[in-house]
Scaffold this active site. Structure first.
Site, PDB file in Angstrom:
ATOM      1  N   ALA A  77     -33.779  33.366 -88.376  1.00 49.74           N
ATOM      2  CA  ALA A  77     -33.580  34.562 -89.187  1.00 49.74           C
ATOM      3  C   ALA A  77     -33.397  35.814 -88.341  1.00 49.74           C
ATOM      4  O   ALA A  77     -32.668  36.726 -88.726  1.00 49.74           O
ATOM      5  CB  ALA A  77     -34.770  34.754 -90.125  1.00 49.74           C
ATOM      6  N   CYS A  78     -34.058  35.872 -87.212  1.00 48.24           N
ATOM      7  CA  CYS A  78     -34.093  37.085 -86.394  1.00 48.24           C
ATOM      8  C   CYS A  78     -32.788  37.268 -85.624  1.00 48.24           C
ATOM      9  O   CYS A  78     -32.394  36.395 -84.852  1.00 48.24           O
ATOM     10  CB  CYS A  78     -35.263  36.991 -85.415  1.00 48.24           C
ATOM     11  SG  CYS A  78     -35.306  38.325 -84.208  1.00 48.24           S
TER      12      CYS A  78
END
Length: 305
Positions: A40-41
């Protein structure tokens, strides 16, 4: 250049600020390092992309956390069973914070990813993505295949231009989406969102008729910007109120560049997991999405070529 840490705090005027990363120590060696990331990052995705581009897959194993970042921070798979979330193979840590506290029981900073971990010294080598990708770019060139070693994402002849672009792309776009999304006053939000779209307009002009941002080759500038652009329509338009335009309808050159890298270069596609991306942003940030409902759209997450 501004720090690229991920400290989600707002100042008294409602604007979003970041803090400095804490760990920097590296010596190249085989079978010594491990990479911890979240799909996600965007900062962690930078490191995944460059790891793949440079052929470091077999040299530096990777562990992916669950996207549901809760009160204990990023969990590993056993602590939060989620598709494509891994167990920690080194220490059976349950949360990323366990690794930080293993290094320093008194650590008081944020428990962030990516982490480049030293298995020999049992410590964090680096947790700053902009530095990790430069480590990956050159540090292992003597032990990887010649074609991978030849790829230089930060070449000497383009460094001045890359640095100049990074100097405004990072604060206005990469961090600009966060400054917009985490602003807690109208004025702070507008002070972030307008420069964000002015900078996207500049990038659109840069990419018109071109395959890459700098010169005629792939550089770290492409990697650094791409991770934000690929999240723009699925997340930032809605959740972060970055909705003056979306990428697929408002920026044809940027959209084409993004799609070309995704569909034609597996380092980009294989490092992108839209389910993890949307889950982290919409589930984890309750201060701006109290229901934790994850939207179905946009459909598709990224358009075909």
């Amino acid at each position: 250049m501004a720090s690229e840490s991920r400290d989600m705090k707002t100042s008294d005027d409602g604007s979003f600020k970041r803090a400095v990363m804490a760990f920097r120590n590296f010596e190249p060696e085989l079978d010594r390092y491990h990479l911890y990331v979240s799909y996600a990052c965007p900062w962690a995705t930078r490191t995944l992309i460059v790891r793949k581009l440079k052929g470091l897959d077999s040299l530096i194993p990777v562990t992916v956390v669950s996207p549901r970042m809760g009160k204990n921070g990023w969990p590993f798979g056993p602590a939060d069973d989620f598709p494509d979330a891994d167990a920690d193979p080194n220490y059976n840590a349950q949360y990323v914070k366990d690794l930080y506290l293993k290094v320093d029981p008194d650590f008081s900073g944020r428990f962030t990813v990516p982490i480049l971990w030293d298995k020999k010294l049992h410590t964090i080598v680096n947790n700053e993505s902009s530095e990790i990708i430069r480590i990956f770019n050159t540090a292992f060139n003597d032990i990887i295949p010649a074609d991978k070693a030849a790829l230089n994402l930060y070449p000497e002849d383009l460094r001045a231009e890359i640095d100049s672009l990074n100097d405004w792309i990072y604060p206005n776009i990469n961090n600009g989406v966060y400054r917009s999304g985490f602003a807690t006053t109208q004025s702070a939000y507008e002070e972030a969102v307008h420069p964000l779209f002015e900078s996207l307009d500049k990038v659109e002009k840069l990419l018109t008729g071109k395959q890459y941002i700098v010169g005629d080759r792939l550089t770290e500038c492409d990697v650094r910007l791409w991770v934000t652009i690929v999240r723009f329509d699925p997340v930032y338009v809605g959740l972060f109120k970055c909705n003056i335009r979306d990428i697929r309808h408002g920026y044809p050159a940027i959209n084409k560049w993004m799609k070309n890298l995704y569909w034609n270069n597996d380092a980009f596609k294989s490092s992108t997991n839209f389910k993890h991306i949307k889950t982290t942003y919409y589930w984890s940030h309750q201060m701006i999405n109290g229901t934790r409902i994850v939207p179905v759209g946009p459909i598709p997450d990224i358009e075909p070529l």
